[in-house]
Design a protein around this motif. Structure first.
Motif, PDB file in Angstrom:
ATOM      1  N   PRO A  35     103.628  61.516 -32.162  1.00  0.00           N
ATOM      2  CA  PRO A  35     102.911  60.372 -31.577  1.00  0.00           C
ATOM      3  C   PRO A  35     101.620  60.759 -30.877  1.00  0.00           C
ATOM      4  CG  PRO A  35     105.222  60.327 -30.933  1.00  0.00           C
ATOM      5  CD  PRO A  35     104.974  61.622 -31.617  1.00  0.00           C
ATOM      6  N   VAL A  36     101.587  61.936 -30.281  1.00  0.00           N
ATOM      7  CA  VAL A  36     100.373  62.385 -29.595  1.00  0.00           C
ATOM      8  C   VAL A  36      99.278  62.667 -30.617  1.00  0.00           C
ATOM      9  CG1 VAL A  36      99.412  64.133 -28.050  1.00  0.00           C
ATOM     10  CG2 VAL A  36     101.733  63.307 -27.696  1.00  0.00           C
ATOM     11  N   ILE A  37      99.642  63.282 -31.740  1.00  0.00           N
ATOM     12  CA  ILE A  37      98.671  63.547 -32.798  1.00  0.00           C
ATOM     13  C   ILE A  37      98.158  62.236 -33.389  1.00  0.00           C
ATOM     14  CG2 ILE A  37      98.384  64.559 -35.099  1.00  0.00           C
ATOM     15  CD1 ILE A  37     100.409  66.716 -34.186  1.00  0.00           C
ATOM     16  N   ALA A  38      99.064  61.277 -33.619  1.00  0.00           N
ATOM     17  CA  ALA A  38      98.657  59.970 -34.152  1.00  0.00           C
ATOM     18  C   ALA A  38      97.736  59.242 -33.177  1.00  0.00           C
ATOM     19  CB  ALA A  38      99.890  59.121 -34.454  1.00  0.00           C
ATOM     20  N   ALA A  39      98.032  59.322 -31.895  1.00  0.00           N
ATOM     21  CA  ALA A  39      97.161  58.697 -30.898  1.00  0.00           C
ATOM     22  C   ALA A  39      95.784  59.359 -30.896  1.00  0.00           C
ATOM     23  CB  ALA A  39      97.794  58.788 -29.514  1.00  0.00           C
ATOM     24  N   GLY A  40      95.735  60.663 -31.095  1.00  0.00           N
ATOM     25  CA  GLY A  40      94.451  61.350 -31.187  1.00  0.00           C
ATOM     26  C   GLY A  40      93.643  60.875 -32.372  1.00  0.00           C
ATOM     27  N   ALA A  41      94.321  60.643 -33.507  1.00  0.00           N
ATOM     28  CA  ALA A  41      93.620  60.126 -34.683  1.00  0.00           C
ATOM     29  C   ALA A  41      93.078  58.732 -34.420  1.00  0.00           C
ATOM     30  CB  ALA A  41      94.556  60.113 -35.888  1.00  0.00           C
ATOM     31  N   VAL A  42      93.838  57.893 -33.728  1.00  0.00           N
ATOM     32  CA  VAL A  42      93.376  56.542 -33.397  1.00  0.00           C
ATOM     33  C   VAL A  42      92.163  56.609 -32.474  1.00  0.00           C
ATOM     34  CG1 VAL A  42      94.017  54.425 -32.163  1.00  0.00           C
ATOM     35  CG2 VAL A  42      95.611  55.454 -33.787  1.00  0.00           C
ATOM     36  N   VAL A  43      92.191  57.499 -31.506  1.00  0.00           N
ATOM     37  CA  VAL A  43      91.047  57.664 -30.599  1.00  0.00           C
ATOM     38  C   VAL A  43      89.824  58.137 -31.376  1.00  0.00           C
ATOM     39  CG1 VAL A  43      90.170  59.016 -28.653  1.00  0.00           C
ATOM     40  CG2 VAL A  43      92.439  58.009 -28.541  1.00  0.00           C
ATOM     41  N   GLY A  44      90.031  59.042 -32.328  1.00  0.00           N
ATOM     42  CA  GLY A  44      88.919  59.504 -33.158  1.00  0.00           C
ATOM     43  C   GLY A  44      88.320  58.380 -33.983  1.00  0.00           C
ATOM     44  N   LEU A  45      89.169  57.532 -34.556  1.00  0.00           N
ATOM     45  CA  LEU A  45      88.661  56.385 -35.328  1.00  0.00           C
ATOM     46  C   LEU A  45      87.942  55.385 -34.431  1.00  0.00           C
ATOM     47  CD1 LEU A  45      91.618  55.851 -37.796  1.00  0.00           C
ATOM     48  CD2 LEU A  45      89.341  56.715 -38.324  1.00  0.00           C
ATOM     49  N   ALA A  46      88.432  55.208 -33.216  1.00  0.00           N
ATOM     50  CA  ALA A  46      87.753  54.317 -32.274  1.00  0.00           C
ATOM     51  C   ALA A  46      86.377  54.866 -31.911  1.00  0.00           C
ATOM     52  CB  ALA A  46      88.603  54.131 -31.016  1.00  0.00           C
ATOM     53  N   ALA A  47      86.283  56.183 -31.745  1.00  0.00           N
ATOM     54  CA  ALA A  47      84.984  56.793 -31.447  1.00  0.00           C
ATOM     55  C   ALA A  47      84.021  56.581 -32.608  1.00  0.00           C
ATOM     56  CB  ALA A  47      85.161  58.290 -31.170  1.00  0.00           C
ATOM     57  N   TYR A  48      84.527  56.676 -33.835  1.00  0.00           N
ATOM     58  CA  TYR A  48      83.686  56.425 -35.006  1.00  0.00           C
ATOM     59  C   TYR A  48      83.206  54.972 -35.013  1.00  0.00           C
ATOM     60  CZ  TYR A  48      82.322  55.710 -39.838  1.00  0.00           C
ATOM     61  OH  TYR A  48      81.627  55.372 -40.975  1.00  0.00           O
ATOM     62  N   GLY A  49      84.102  54.049 -34.728  1.00  0.00           N
ATOM     63  CA  GLY A  49      83.717  52.632 -34.677  1.00  0.00           C
ATOM     64  C   GLY A  49      82.668  52.347 -33.630  1.00  0.00           C
ATOM     65  N   ILE A  50      82.824  52.951 -32.457  1.00  0.00           N
ATOM     66  CA  ILE A  50      81.833  52.762 -31.394  1.00  0.00           C
ATOM     67  C   ILE A  50      80.486  53.341 -31.817  1.00  0.00           C
ATOM     68  CG2 ILE A  50      81.230  53.487 -29.051  1.00  0.00           C
ATOM     69  CD1 ILE A  50      84.236  53.280 -28.397  1.00  0.00           C
ATOM     70  N   LYS A  51      80.509  54.520 -32.435  1.00  0.00           N
ATOM     71  CA  LYS A  51      79.255  55.128 -32.887  1.00  0.00           C
ATOM     72  C   LYS A  51      78.565  54.260 -33.922  1.00  0.00           C
ATOM     73  CE  LYS A  51      77.406  59.262 -35.124  1.00  0.00           C
ATOM     74  NZ  LYS A  51      76.609  58.527 -36.065  1.00  0.00           N
ATOM     75  N   LYS A  52      79.329  53.736 -34.873  1.00  0.00           N
ATOM     76  CA  LYS A  52      78.737  52.873 -35.902  1.00  0.00           C
ATOM     77  C   LYS A  52      78.176  51.592 -35.287  1.00  0.00           C
ATOM     78  CE  LYS A  52      78.784  53.256 -39.861  1.00  0.00           C
ATOM     79  NZ  LYS A  52      77.741  53.721 -40.769  1.00  0.00           N
ATOM     80  N   ALA A  53      78.871  51.037 -34.303  1.00  0.00           N
ATOM     81  CA  ALA A  53      78.398  49.814 -33.659  1.00  0.00           C
ATOM     82  C   ALA A  53      77.109  50.057 -32.901  1.00  0.00           C
ATOM     83  CB  ALA A  53      79.470  49.267 -32.715  1.00  0.00           C
ATOM     84  N   LEU A  54      76.994  51.209 -32.270  1.00  0.00           N
ATOM     85  CA  LEU A  54      75.786  51.504 -31.517  1.00  0.00           C
ATOM     86  C   LEU A  54      74.614  51.876 -32.424  1.00  0.00           C
ATOM     87  CD1 LEU A  54      77.276  53.560 -28.542  1.00  0.00           C
ATOM     88  CD2 LEU A  54      76.487  51.189 -28.532  1.00  0.00           C
ATOM     89  N   ASP A  55      74.903  52.441 -33.601  1.00  0.00           N
ATOM     90  CA  ASP A  55      73.850  52.803 -34.528  1.00  0.00           C
ATOM     91  C   ASP A  55      73.237  51.577 -35.225  1.00  0.00           C
ATOM     92  OD1 ASP A  55      74.090  55.457 -33.959  1.00  0.00           O
ATOM     93  OD2 ASP A  55      75.263  55.966 -35.752  1.00  0.00           O
ATOM     94  N   ASP A  56      74.024  50.540 -35.393  1.00  0.00           N
ATOM     95  CA  ASP A  56      73.527  49.339 -36.108  1.00  0.00           C
ATOM     96  C   ASP A  56      72.793  48.394 -35.220  1.00  0.00           C
ATOM     97  OD1 ASP A  56      74.551  50.253 -38.457  1.00  0.00           O
ATOM     98  OD2 ASP A  56      76.391  49.105 -38.300  1.00  0.00           O
TER      99      ASP A  56
END
Length: 56
Positions: A35-56
């Motif tokens: 579960p900790v590894i899965a939560a890390g993956a979710v946090v990584g995907l959220a960081a990607y989403g935030i980066k894409k939102a700020l770039d657009d």
């Protein structure tokens, strides 16, 4: 790449902390590494989403 980085961070946290447990009024439960590894993956995907939102 972000999900892999987040999962690696979660794996590192799980390796440092070990098997964790949560205790409260509800009782106690154990949290393994998966579960900790899965939560890390979710946090990584959220960081990607935030980066894409700020770039657009």
């Amino acid at each position: 790449m972000y999900a892999v980085g987040g999962a690696a961070g979660g794996w590192g946290l799980a390796a440092v902390v070990g098997n964790m447990g949560l205790a409260g009024a509800f009782g106690g439960i154990a949290i393994g590494a998966a579960p900790v590894i899965a939560a890390g993956a979710v946090v990584g995907l959220a960081a990607y989403g935030i980066k894409k939102a700020l770039d657009d």
